[in-house]
Design an enzyme around this catalytic site. Structure first.
Site, short mmCIF file in Angstrom:
data_model
loop_
_atom_site.label_atom_id
_atom_site.label_comp_id
_atom_site.label_asym_id
_atom_site.label_seq_id
_atom_site.Cartn_x
_atom_site.Cartn_y
_atom_site.Cartn_z
N SER A 188 -6.66 3.21 6.20
CA SER A 188 -5.59 2.57 6.89
C SER A 188 -6.03 1.22 7.21
O SER A 188 -7.04 0.92 7.00
CB SER A 188 -4.92 3.16 8.00
OG SER A 188 -5.62 3.05 9.17
N SER A 189 -5.05 0.35 7.85
CA SER A 189 -5.57 -0.96 8.30
C SER A 189 -5.26 -1.09 9.91
O SER A 189 -5.31 -1.88 10.49
CB SER A 189 -4.60 -2.13 7.92
OG SER A 189 -5.18 -2.20 6.16
N GLY A 191 1.38 -2.82 8.21
CA GLY A 191 0.85 -2.38 7.10
C GLY A 191 -0.62 -2.99 6.94
O GLY A 191 -1.25 -3.21 7.69
N THR A 223 4.77 1.03 11.19
CA THR A 223 3.80 1.40 12.15
C THR A 223 4.27 1.13 13.69
O THR A 223 5.17 0.19 13.80
CB THR A 223 2.56 0.88 11.73
OG1 THR A 223 2.19 1.28 10.45
CG2 THR A 223 1.36 1.22 12.61
#
Length: 435
Positions: free
Chosen positions: A319-320, A342, A255
């Site tokens: 998602s986070s 993540g 990410t």
């Protein structure tokens, strides 16, 4: 999964942009055409991924490896003319070039031609995609207001839950890297991650009890469950009158995050992801395709109760991502922050917020501080840092400890009376720039 970032950026530009759409692409086109030097971290990632798929498909193998199938060496100038051409089309024709034109056809062809695991992505999936503007989730923390991203990400709510529970304790009196502080944080994180895994998903498809999850009275009751001396071995989600069971979603980290504040005080905290280190390792139009659907639970139900984050057509995976804005007591912007990483993103952001709001660290020091993490399981401590030295003390308190690399990638900006202060994580290639 259908890539959404182009549609999102166009929606944001339509509502808030000042410069012409096409002009915004010029720096990226120039970089793609002139290239950039392969960093040591990128070289190592290419080498580590070779056996896991990056060398499996022709387009990615040709781009990331030499003619003799060696990972591109450090310092190699990596150009991407195909990506430059893609950007020129989107700059000229807008998102329709991506979601309906030749680029869309190339994406679908790449997905369906992966003979080892062909995907189901269709031209209709791309053509039907719409970006959605959603209201932020906000909660008070001490004299501040903290705002984050709502579902389908779990990042905003889970971060706010952790902070709200920790308001019940005198963190300021604790040393930042003491076993007491790390233990207390880990217990709040355990409780929040338990709720996250049971209740958070795409609210367009399942009921997500946001007000109840952020209810101060509920979180005060949850905070009372924390034992200041012992790790909680088996933490369950709170009972919110919804039949929900925890699911299993790998949520792999690859990410990026950026934090921006302009001359007029406009701020952006943006997180974007292709999931695994190189996404699906498939390429089309000079860019990697995501494997974001691994953010869904691999099971549909558990003990006959539905899993909120189960796979459903048209649904966005959980998602986070935790892009965050913090406002002071006068509701003036104070912090812009976020991170890749993540499912650990929530821990990276929450601990950095605590370092600034509780322990008065400056933005760069807070970002560089030793990392610790708990996702309702093992307590992770960053190898080679002061955090790792707490392992034995935490084990005596009942923690199962894993000392490991914790590669956050935080970017943040603090707005002070005398100007802006930027911070970028030395664990990745980010930089803090500006005046």
């Amino acid at each position: 999964g259908t890539p959404g970032v182009i549609a999102m950026l166009k929606l944001a530009h339509d509502r808030h942009g000042k410069l012409p759409w096409a002009e915004l692409f010029y720096p990226a086109i120039k970089l793609a055409e002139q290239g950039f030097a392969v960093s040591p971290r990128l070289h190592n990632l290419i080498a580590a991924n070779q056996q896991y798929g990056l060398g499996k498909y022709f387009a990615s193998r040709a781009y990331f490896f030499t003619a003799t199938n060696e990972p591109l060496p450090v310092g190699h100038i990596l150009k991407n003319l195909a990506f430059a051409a893609t950007l020129r089309l989107i700059a000229r024709d807008g998102p329709s070039a991506f979601y309906r034109g030749q680029i869309a056809q190339d994406i679908v062809a790449a997905v369906k031609s992966a003979t080892d695991n062909p995907g189901l992505l269709s031209l209709r999936d791309l053509a039907d995609y719409r970006a959605i503007e959603r209201a932020a989730v906000c909660s008070p923390y001490r004299q501040y207001t903290v705002c984050g991203m709502p579902p389908p990400t779990s990042g905003g709510i889970t971060t706010l839950q952790i902070l709200t529970m920790l308001q019940e304790f005198d963190l300021k009196s604790m040393k930042p890297f003491s076993a007491q502080a790390v233990h207390l944080y880990s217990q709040a994180a355990r409780l929040a991650y338990a709720d996250r895994n049971a209740y958070l998903a795409d609210a367009d498809f399942v009921e997500v009890p946001v007000p109840r999850l952020l209810d101060p009275a509920y979180l005060k009751r949850r905070a009372r469950m924390i034992d200041l001396n012992r790790d909680a071995v088996d933490v369950k989600a709170g009972q919110l009158t919804l039949a929900r069971m925890p699911g299993l979603a790998p949520e792999l980290p690859s990410t990026t995050h950026m934090a921006v504040v302009d001359d007029d005080g406009n701020a952006v905290s943006m997180t974007s992801s292709i999931e695994n280190a190189f996404g699906s390792t498939l390429m089309a139009g000079g860019f990697l395709l995501n494997n974001q659907l691994t953010d869904f639970s691999f099971r549909h139900e558990n003990n006959d109760a539905p899993i909120a984050n189960r796979v459903q057509p048209g649904k966005r995976p959980r998602s986070s991502m935790a892009p965050t804005l913090v406002f002071d007591r006068n509701q003036e912007l104070y912090l812009v922050i976020g991170s890749p990483g993540g499912s650990r993103i929530i821990n990276y952001v929450a601990t950095t917020l605590l370092a600034i709001l509780e322990w008065d660290m400056d933005i760069q020091t807070a970002i560089e501080m030793p990392r610790f993490s708990n996702r309702n399981a093992v307590t992770e401590l960053e190898a080679g840092t002061a955090a790792a030295q707490l392992a034995s003390q935490l084990e005596q308190m009942g923690h199962v400890v894993n000392v490991r690399v914790l590669t956050s990638g935080l970017h943040g900006i603090m707005v002070a009376a005398d100007g802006l202060y930027g911070g970028a994580d030395p664990r990745r290639e980010g930089l803090a720039l500006g005046n």
